[in-house]
Design an enzyme around this catalytic site. Structure first.
Site, PDB file in Angstrom:
ATOM      1  CG  HIS A  27     -36.705   5.702  20.376  1.00 56.18           C
ATOM      2  ND1 HIS A  27     -37.121   5.305  19.127  1.00 56.18           N
ATOM      3  CD2 HIS A  27     -37.574   5.166  21.251  1.00 56.18           C
ATOM      4  CE1 HIS A  27     -38.202   4.560  19.258  1.00 56.18           C
ATOM      5  NE2 HIS A  27     -38.501   4.461  20.533  1.00 56.18           N
ATOM      6  CG  ASP A  75     -35.392   5.704  16.163  1.00 58.91           C
ATOM      7  OD1 ASP A  75     -34.548   5.571  17.070  1.00 58.91           O
ATOM      8  OD2 ASP A  75     -36.611   5.532  16.321  1.00 58.91           O
ATOM      9  CB  SER A 168     -39.707   1.440  20.159  1.00 58.00           C
ATOM     10  OG  SER A 168     -40.639   2.431  19.913  1.00 58.00           O
ATOM     11  N   GLY A 169     -38.020  -0.526  18.221  1.00 51.76           N
ATOM     12  CA  GLY A 169     -36.772  -1.271  18.102  1.00 51.76           C
ATOM     13  C   GLY A 169     -36.948  -2.639  17.478  1.00 51.76           C
TER      14      GLY A 169
HETATM   15  C1  4AZ Z   1     -43.776   4.334  20.760  1.00 54.33           C
HETATM   16  O1  4AZ Z   1     -44.240   5.176  21.526  1.00 54.33           O
HETATM   17  C2  4AZ Z   1     -44.514   4.027  19.510  1.00 54.33           C
HETATM   18  N1  4AZ Z   1     -47.912   3.203  15.968  1.00 54.33           N
HETATM   19  C3  4AZ Z   1     -43.963   3.149  18.599  1.00 54.33           C
HETATM   20  C4  4AZ Z   1     -44.644   2.850  17.436  1.00 54.33           C
HETATM   21  C5  4AZ Z   1     -45.850   3.424  17.190  1.00 54.33           C
HETATM   22  C6  4AZ Z   1     -46.415   4.285  18.109  1.00 54.33           C
HETATM   23  C7  4AZ Z   1     -45.730   4.591  19.261  1.00 54.33           C
HETATM   24  C8  4AZ Z   1     -46.519   3.085  15.922  1.00 54.33           C
HETATM   25  O2  4AZ Z   1     -42.716   3.774  20.991  1.00 54.33           O
END
Ligand code: 4AZ
Length: 224
Positions: A27, A75, A168-169
């Protein structure tokens, strides 16, 4: 540790898995073009002026990546760099698991990134890391987020410790059987951050070893 910027803004984390490839979440690159993506390696302070910005050659999104409003499937993505990165004391690759059968339940692991420092807080300026504990998929399926958990995901839970938006990532790393850190997860999703009974969810790297080997077949192995 890699910071991935979209149109100049910190967007995601990633990890250098050899001198040509950055591993990240699907993503994080879905719908993007190489021209919009900047990769920064060897960073701590995001605002520092001395930046190593290897040019991006190609974005490789998993062919079966898909997303729901909450969670992502397959993902995972790779960013191929146009030239090899020179390793140094600040830049070195993290290797992938050697044994695909290990499920890491009960392991402590480190997650790192420049994501939000709390659910309603801003992004971090300096790289942060925290320890979390891997829980079994069976236990994860019995939590408030459980219905979405597949075998190719990995959950962590530790009170008040979690990845958050912007992480993320990025990598989740644990000490493997040979004593070296290895990347066992990619920060994927969650509902809020560090909420009670809401584990953090990662892409389970061991489930994608064939995909990773195939898509990085022109690169050197990660050497420990
Ligand atoms: C996000 O929105 C996200 N608690 C990534 C990881 C987590 C929550 C949200 C894990 O990218």
């Amino acid at each position: 540790m890699v910071a991935i910027l979209f149109d100049g803004y910190m967007n995601c984390g990633g990890s250098l898995i050899n001198d040509r490839y950055v591993l990240t979440a699907g993503h994080c690159v879905h719908g993007l073009n190489v021209q919009n993506v900047t990769v920064m390696v060897g960073m701590n302070d995001l605002l520092t002026k001395s930046r190593l910005l290897p040019p991006v050659e190609r974005l490789i999104l998993h062919e079966e990546y898909s997303r729901d409003y909450l969670h992502d499937i397959n993902d995972i993505a790779l960013i191929k760099l146009a030239m090899p990165v020179a390793f140094s004391s600040f830049v070195s690759p993290i290797c992938l698991p050697q044994n695909e059968a290990v499920d890491y339940t009960g392991n402590l692991a480190i997650v790192a990134g420049w994501g939000r420092v709390g659910q309603d807080e801003p992004l971090a300026r300096y790289l942060r890391a925290t320890e979390v504990r891997v829980i079994s998929n069976e236990v994860c399926r019995n939590t408030a987020i459980g219905e979405h958990i597949s075998d190719s995901m990995l959950c962590t839970y530790l009170e008040k410790k979690d990845a958050c938006q912007g992480d993320s990532g990025g990598p989740l790393a644990a000490v493997g059987i040979d004593g070296h850190f290895e990347q066992i997860g990619v920060v994927s999703w969650g509902i809020g951050c560090a909420r009670v009974n809401m584990p953090g969810v990662f892409t389970r790297v061991t489930k994608f070893m064939n995909w990773l080997r195939y898509n990085t077949r022109d690169a050197n192995y990660c050497s420990r």
